[in-house]
Write a protein that holds these residues in place. Sequence first.
Motif, PDB file in Angstrom:
ATOM      1  N   GLU A  11       0.845  -1.188   0.000  1.00  0.00           N
ATOM      2  CA  GLU A  11       0.000   0.000   0.000  1.00  0.00           C
ATOM      3  C   GLU A  11       0.883   1.242   0.000  1.00  0.00           C
ATOM      4  O   GLU A  11       1.906   1.289   0.678  1.00  0.00           O
ATOM      5  CB  GLU A  11      -0.886   0.003   1.244  1.00  0.00           C
ATOM      6  N   LYS A  12       0.504   2.241  -0.789  1.00  0.00           N
ATOM      7  CA  LYS A  12       1.260   3.488  -0.855  1.00  0.00           C
ATOM      8  C   LYS A  12       0.577   4.514   0.046  1.00  0.00           C
ATOM      9  O   LYS A  12      -0.590   4.818  -0.115  1.00  0.00           O
ATOM     10  CB  LYS A  12       1.314   4.026  -2.286  1.00  0.00           C
ATOM     11  N   LEU A  13       1.325   5.046   1.006  1.00  0.00           N
ATOM     12  CA  LEU A  13       0.807   6.007   1.967  1.00  0.00           C
ATOM     13  C   LEU A  13       1.102   7.420   1.492  1.00  0.00           C
ATOM     14  O   LEU A  13       2.168   7.691   0.942  1.00  0.00           O
ATOM     15  CB  LEU A  13       1.460   5.782   3.334  1.00  0.00           C
ATOM     16  N   THR A  14       0.177   8.333   1.734  1.00  0.00           N
ATOM     17  CA  THR A  14       0.388   9.727   1.367  1.00  0.00           C
ATOM     18  C   THR A  14       1.198  10.436   2.444  1.00  0.00           C
ATOM     19  O   THR A  14       1.261   9.991   3.599  1.00  0.00           O
ATOM     20  CB  THR A  14      -0.952  10.462   1.198  1.00  0.00           C
ATOM     21  N   ILE A  15       1.782  11.557   2.063  1.00  0.00           N
ATOM     22  CA  ILE A  15       2.521  12.370   3.032  1.00  0.00           C
ATOM     23  C   ILE A  15       1.566  12.890   4.106  1.00  0.00           C
ATOM     24  O   ILE A  15       1.906  12.910   5.285  1.00  0.00           O
ATOM     25  CB  ILE A  15       3.246  13.532   2.322  1.00  0.00           C
ATOM     26  N   ALA A  16       0.360  13.258   3.691  1.00  0.00           N
ATOM     27  CA  ALA A  16      -0.634  13.727   4.667  1.00  0.00           C
ATOM     28  C   ALA A  16      -0.920  12.644   5.705  1.00  0.00           C
ATOM     29  O   ALA A  16      -1.026  12.928   6.908  1.00  0.00           O
ATOM     30  CB  ALA A  16      -1.921  14.143   3.950  1.00  0.00           C
ATOM     31  N   TRP A  17      -1.039  11.403   5.273  1.00  0.00           N
ATOM     32  CA  TRP A  17      -1.317  10.295   6.194  1.00  0.00           C
ATOM     33  C   TRP A  17      -0.144  10.105   7.157  1.00  0.00           C
ATOM     34  O   TRP A  17      -0.337   9.952   8.363  1.00  0.00           O
ATOM     35  CB  TRP A  17      -1.594   9.003   5.415  1.00  0.00           C
ATOM     36  N   ILE A  18       1.075  10.132   6.620  1.00  0.00           N
ATOM     37  CA  ILE A  18       2.279   9.958   7.450  1.00  0.00           C
ATOM     38  C   ILE A  18       2.351  11.072   8.503  1.00  0.00           C
ATOM     39  O   ILE A  18       2.587  10.807   9.682  1.00  0.00           O
ATOM     40  CB  ILE A  18       3.552   9.964   6.572  1.00  0.00           C
ATOM     41  N   CYS A  19       2.129  12.318   8.060  1.00  0.00           N
ATOM     42  CA  CYS A  19       2.187  13.454   8.996  1.00  0.00           C
ATOM     43  C   CYS A  19       1.137  13.324  10.089  1.00  0.00           C
ATOM     44  O   CYS A  19       1.419  13.603  11.263  1.00  0.00           O
ATOM     45  CB  CYS A  19       2.021  14.767   8.241  1.00  0.00           C
ATOM     46  N   GLU A  20      -0.048  12.886   9.722  1.00  0.00           N
ATOM     47  CA  GLU A  20      -1.101  12.702  10.723  1.00  0.00           C
ATOM     48  C   GLU A  20      -0.723  11.588  11.701  1.00  0.00           C
ATOM     49  O   GLU A  20      -0.870  11.732  12.910  1.00  0.00           O
ATOM     50  CB  GLU A  20      -2.423  12.369  10.034  1.00  0.00           C
ATOM     51  N   ASP A  21      -0.201  10.494  11.178  1.00  0.00           N
ATOM     52  CA  ASP A  21       0.165   9.358  12.026  1.00  0.00           C
ATOM     53  C   ASP A  21       1.281   9.731  13.012  1.00  0.00           C
ATOM     54  O   ASP A  21       1.245   9.328  14.170  1.00  0.00           O
ATOM     55  CB  ASP A  21       0.593   8.171  11.162  1.00  0.00           C
ATOM     56  N   LEU A  22       2.255  10.512  12.542  1.00  0.00           N
ATOM     57  CA  LEU A  22       3.383  10.901  13.384  1.00  0.00           C
ATOM     58  C   LEU A  22       3.106  12.165  14.194  1.00  0.00           C
ATOM     59  O   LEU A  22       3.927  12.552  15.041  1.00  0.00           O
ATOM     60  CB  LEU A  22       4.626  11.131  12.515  1.00  0.00           C
ATOM     61  N   SER A  27       5.847  20.557   6.950  1.00  0.00           N
ATOM     62  CA  SER A  27       7.173  21.175   6.847  1.00  0.00           C
ATOM     63  C   SER A  27       8.219  20.370   7.612  1.00  0.00           C
ATOM     64  O   SER A  27       9.370  20.269   7.167  1.00  0.00           O
ATOM     65  CB  SER A  27       7.140  22.630   7.316  1.00  0.00           C
ATOM     66  N   THR A  28       7.837  19.783   8.733  1.00  0.00           N
ATOM     67  CA  THR A  28       8.765  18.920   9.475  1.00  0.00           C
ATOM     68  C   THR A  28       9.121  17.702   8.641  1.00  0.00           C
ATOM     69  O   THR A  28      10.299  17.327   8.556  1.00  0.00           O
ATOM     70  CB  THR A  28       8.157  18.487  10.822  1.00  0.00           C
ATOM     71  N   PHE A  29       8.124  17.092   7.990  1.00  0.00           N
ATOM     72  CA  PHE A  29       8.409  15.933   7.139  1.00  0.00           C
ATOM     73  C   PHE A  29       9.404  16.305   6.045  1.00  0.00           C
ATOM     74  O   PHE A  29      10.386  15.600   5.825  1.00  0.00           O
ATOM     75  CB  PHE A  29       7.130  15.359   6.519  1.00  0.00           C
ATOM     76  N   TYR A  30       9.162  17.424   5.366  1.00  0.00           N
ATOM     77  CA  TYR A  30      10.040  17.822   4.259  1.00  0.00           C
ATOM     78  C   TYR A  30      11.423  18.225   4.762  1.00  0.00           C
ATOM     79  O   TYR A  30      12.416  18.022   4.059  1.00  0.00           O
ATOM     80  CB  TYR A  30       9.395  18.920   3.417  1.00  0.00           C
ATOM     81  N   ASP A  31      11.510  18.749   5.982  1.00  0.00           N
ATOM     82  CA  ASP A  31      12.811  19.032   6.582  1.00  0.00           C
ATOM     83  C   ASP A  31      13.565  17.733   6.825  1.00  0.00           C
ATOM     84  O   ASP A  31      14.747  17.619   6.491  1.00  0.00           O
ATOM     85  CB  ASP A  31      12.614  19.805   7.893  1.00  0.00           C
ATOM     86  N   TRP A  32      12.884  16.731   7.396  1.00  0.00           N
ATOM     87  CA  TRP A  32      13.508  15.420   7.603  1.00  0.00           C
ATOM     88  C   TRP A  32      13.953  14.829   6.277  1.00  0.00           C
ATOM     89  O   TRP A  32      15.029  14.257   6.171  1.00  0.00           O
ATOM     90  CB  TRP A  32      12.529  14.450   8.266  1.00  0.00           C
ATOM     91  N   ARG A  33      13.113  14.957   5.252  1.00  0.00           N
ATOM     92  CA  ARG A  33      13.445  14.416   3.922  1.00  0.00           C
ATOM     93  C   ARG A  33      14.698  15.089   3.363  1.00  0.00           C
ATOM     94  O   ARG A  33      15.588  14.422   2.845  1.00  0.00           O
ATOM     95  CB  ARG A  33      12.258  14.611   2.989  1.00  0.00           C
ATOM     96  N   ALA A  34      14.791  16.404   3.497  1.00  0.00           N
ATOM     97  CA  ALA A  34      15.955  17.142   3.004  1.00  0.00           C
ATOM     98  C   ALA A  34      17.235  16.711   3.725  1.00  0.00           C
ATOM     99  O   ALA A  34      18.319  16.719   3.135  1.00  0.00           O
ATOM    100  CB  ALA A  34      15.733  18.643   3.174  1.00  0.00           C
TER     101      ALA A  34
END
Length: 67
Positions: A11-22, A27-34
């Motif tokens: 299953e492919k999870l969206t960034i919105a789903w990941i952010c909600e789960d965590l 912006s925090t997710f994209y900072d971690w990604r960078a």
Amino acid sequence: MTTALPRSRDEKLTIAWICEDLEISRSTFYDWRAKGRAPRCIKLPNGDLRIRRSDYEHWLDGREDCA
């Protein structure tokens, strides 16, 4: 309230789903990604990102604290 984790390991999870789960901001997710600290992403042709459930679970397991 977080929605249930999809059942399929592929299953492919969206960034919105990941952010909600965590409970983090986008912006925090994209900072971690960078910084190379986010789970491995799949970039779709339209530019959207998805994360395989199995990659997300593996990434979470790697963050467990044994203290």
